[in-house]
Every structure is written in structure tokens, then in C-alpha cells.
Design a protein around this motif. Sequence first.
Motif, PDB file in Angstrom:
ATOM      1  N   GLY A 168       0.868  -1.303  -0.194  1.00  0.00           N
ATOM      2  CA  GLY A 168      -0.015   0.070   0.057  1.00  0.00           C
ATOM      3  C   GLY A 168       0.840   1.427  -0.148  1.00  0.00           C
ATOM      4  O   GLY A 168       0.266   2.253   0.241  1.00  0.00           O
ATOM      5  N   ILE A 169       2.164   1.222  -0.177  1.00  0.00           N
ATOM      6  CA  ILE A 169       3.083   2.413  -0.283  1.00  0.00           C
ATOM      7  C   ILE A 169       2.440   3.378  -1.175  1.00  0.00           C
ATOM      8  O   ILE A 169       2.094   3.158  -2.325  1.00  0.00           O
ATOM      9  N   CYS A 170       2.319   4.735  -0.780  1.00  0.00           N
ATOM     10  CA  CYS A 170       2.180   5.877  -1.525  1.00  0.00           C
ATOM     11  C   CYS A 170       3.021   6.968  -1.837  1.00  0.00           C
ATOM     12  O   CYS A 170       3.144   7.548  -2.675  1.00  0.00           O
ATOM     13  N   GLU A 171       3.954   7.122  -0.669  1.00  0.00           N
ATOM     14  CA  GLU A 171       5.349   7.880  -0.793  1.00  0.00           C
ATOM     15  C   GLU A 171       6.266   7.041   0.052  1.00  0.00           C
ATOM     16  O   GLU A 171       5.920   6.598   1.144  1.00  0.00           O
ATOM     17  N   PHE A 172       7.533   7.769  -0.158  1.00  0.00           N
ATOM     18  CA  PHE A 172       8.539   7.479   0.667  1.00  0.00           C
ATOM     19  C   PHE A 172       9.669   8.598   0.681  1.00  0.00           C
ATOM     20  O   PHE A 172       9.738   9.292  -0.347  1.00  0.00           O
ATOM     21  N   GLN A 173      10.699   8.502   1.484  1.00  0.00           N
ATOM     22  CA  GLN A 173      11.675   9.673   1.712  1.00  0.00           C
ATOM     23  C   GLN A 173      12.902   9.011   2.416  1.00  0.00           C
ATOM     24  O   GLN A 173      12.642   8.008   3.133  1.00  0.00           O
ATOM     25  N   PHE A 174      14.094   9.362   2.103  1.00  0.00           N
ATOM     26  CA  PHE A 174      15.332   8.805   2.807  1.00  0.00           C
ATOM     27  C   PHE A 174      15.458  10.019   3.990  1.00  0.00           C
ATOM     28  O   PHE A 174      14.843  11.111   3.874  1.00  0.00           O
ATOM     29  N   SER A 175      15.848   9.611   5.124  1.00  0.00           N
ATOM     30  CA  SER A 175      16.548  10.510   6.304  1.00  0.00           C
ATOM     31  C   SER A 175      17.315  11.409   5.723  1.00  0.00           C
ATOM     32  O   SER A 175      18.316  11.124   4.639  1.00  0.00           O
ATOM     33  N   PRO A 176      17.273  12.592   5.955  1.00  0.00           N
ATOM     34  CA  PRO A 176      18.394  13.742   5.424  1.00  0.00           C
ATOM     35  C   PRO A 176      19.670  13.385   6.132  1.00  0.00           C
ATOM     36  O   PRO A 176      20.668  13.999   5.653  1.00  0.00           O
ATOM     37  N   LYS A 177      19.986  12.365   6.968  1.00  0.00           N
ATOM     38  CA  LYS A 177      21.270  12.350   7.568  1.00  0.00           C
ATOM     39  C   LYS A 177      21.437  10.464   7.486  1.00  0.00           C
ATOM     40  O   LYS A 177      20.579   9.817   7.405  1.00  0.00           O
TER      41      LYS A 177
END
Length: 177
Positions: A168-177
Amino acid sequence: YWNDGREEPVLDYDGAREKEAGVAWCEYYVQWSPKGSYFATLVPNRGVILWGGEKFQKLQRFAAPGVDFVVFSPQENYMMTNNNNRNDPHAIKIFSIQTGKCLRAFPLYPKDFLDEKLSEQEKSNIPPPPFQWSHDDKYLARMGKDLISIFETPTMKLLDKRSLACDGICEFQFSPK
């Protein structure tokens, strides 16, 4: 032009070398790299020209016919091009800025991303899934249908030879660090 907002804009370079040679240095779109080291100009029927240095020298050419836009990695080691062609299995290309080599190419949509039951009109309204760079340029990730695929640089091989399941993933991001 250079404009710091405190003084009138100053012309830095106007493409005189290219005009003199009768060469188009930009036909469509331009993009600065995140740190301002590079300036990419798009010539859609050919690809991308990368400029840099104090005199805006031509540093590299990247073959990417039909290119619509480019995205630089945060540390400016890589550049992604996209021609938005649904029928091109190499619509999205990842290049090494240092070598100019295409490291990997992707179709606009991952396998099984678009529901086969949708009409062509409905499919045309669905944007391609996003790519995300890690802050240090070590990884590039792409969302697929219920998964995230993470690729290691510079080999662009799939991390641990498998994608991460994410129902069900709709969006994701990497941690900025």
C-alpha cells in the motif's frame, strides 16, 4: 546572469561561443545542480549538455534523446534524465557526471505498477512513481507497486538483490542524515 538581489543583475555568460559556432546550447530547459557547480541545458533531440567552471565551459554531453528534465543527486555525482515516454524502456537514465556514462536505465513505470484494468486515458493521468536520492549519493530508491527498490551507487545494482515489500505504499523519503 548573476543576481544576488542587492544590485542590478550582471550578465555572466550569454552563450557567445556557441552562437559564433552556430550551435544551439539550449532549446528547452535549464537546471542548476544543488551546489551550483554545474548548469545543465537541454537540447531535447540530442540530450543534455553540462557546463561548469568560471567561464561556463562545456564539460560533458549526455545522450538522452527526448529529454524533458534532469535531476541531480545531492552531492552532484549523478544526474537523472527523463523523457516521459511511456513506450521507451530507457525513458529514465542515470549518468555518472564524472565519466558521462549511463549507469542504468529504467522504464517510466516499473513492472506491474499500472493496473491492467485501467483505460489508456486513466493510465495517462497517473504520474510515474518517484525516485529519491540518499543525502550522500550512496543510494537511489524507486517506488514500485507495494515495494521500494534501492540501488547502490556507482554499480546501480539492487541492494541485497531484492526490493523491500511495502504493501500500500504511496510515498517515501530518505532520512536527511
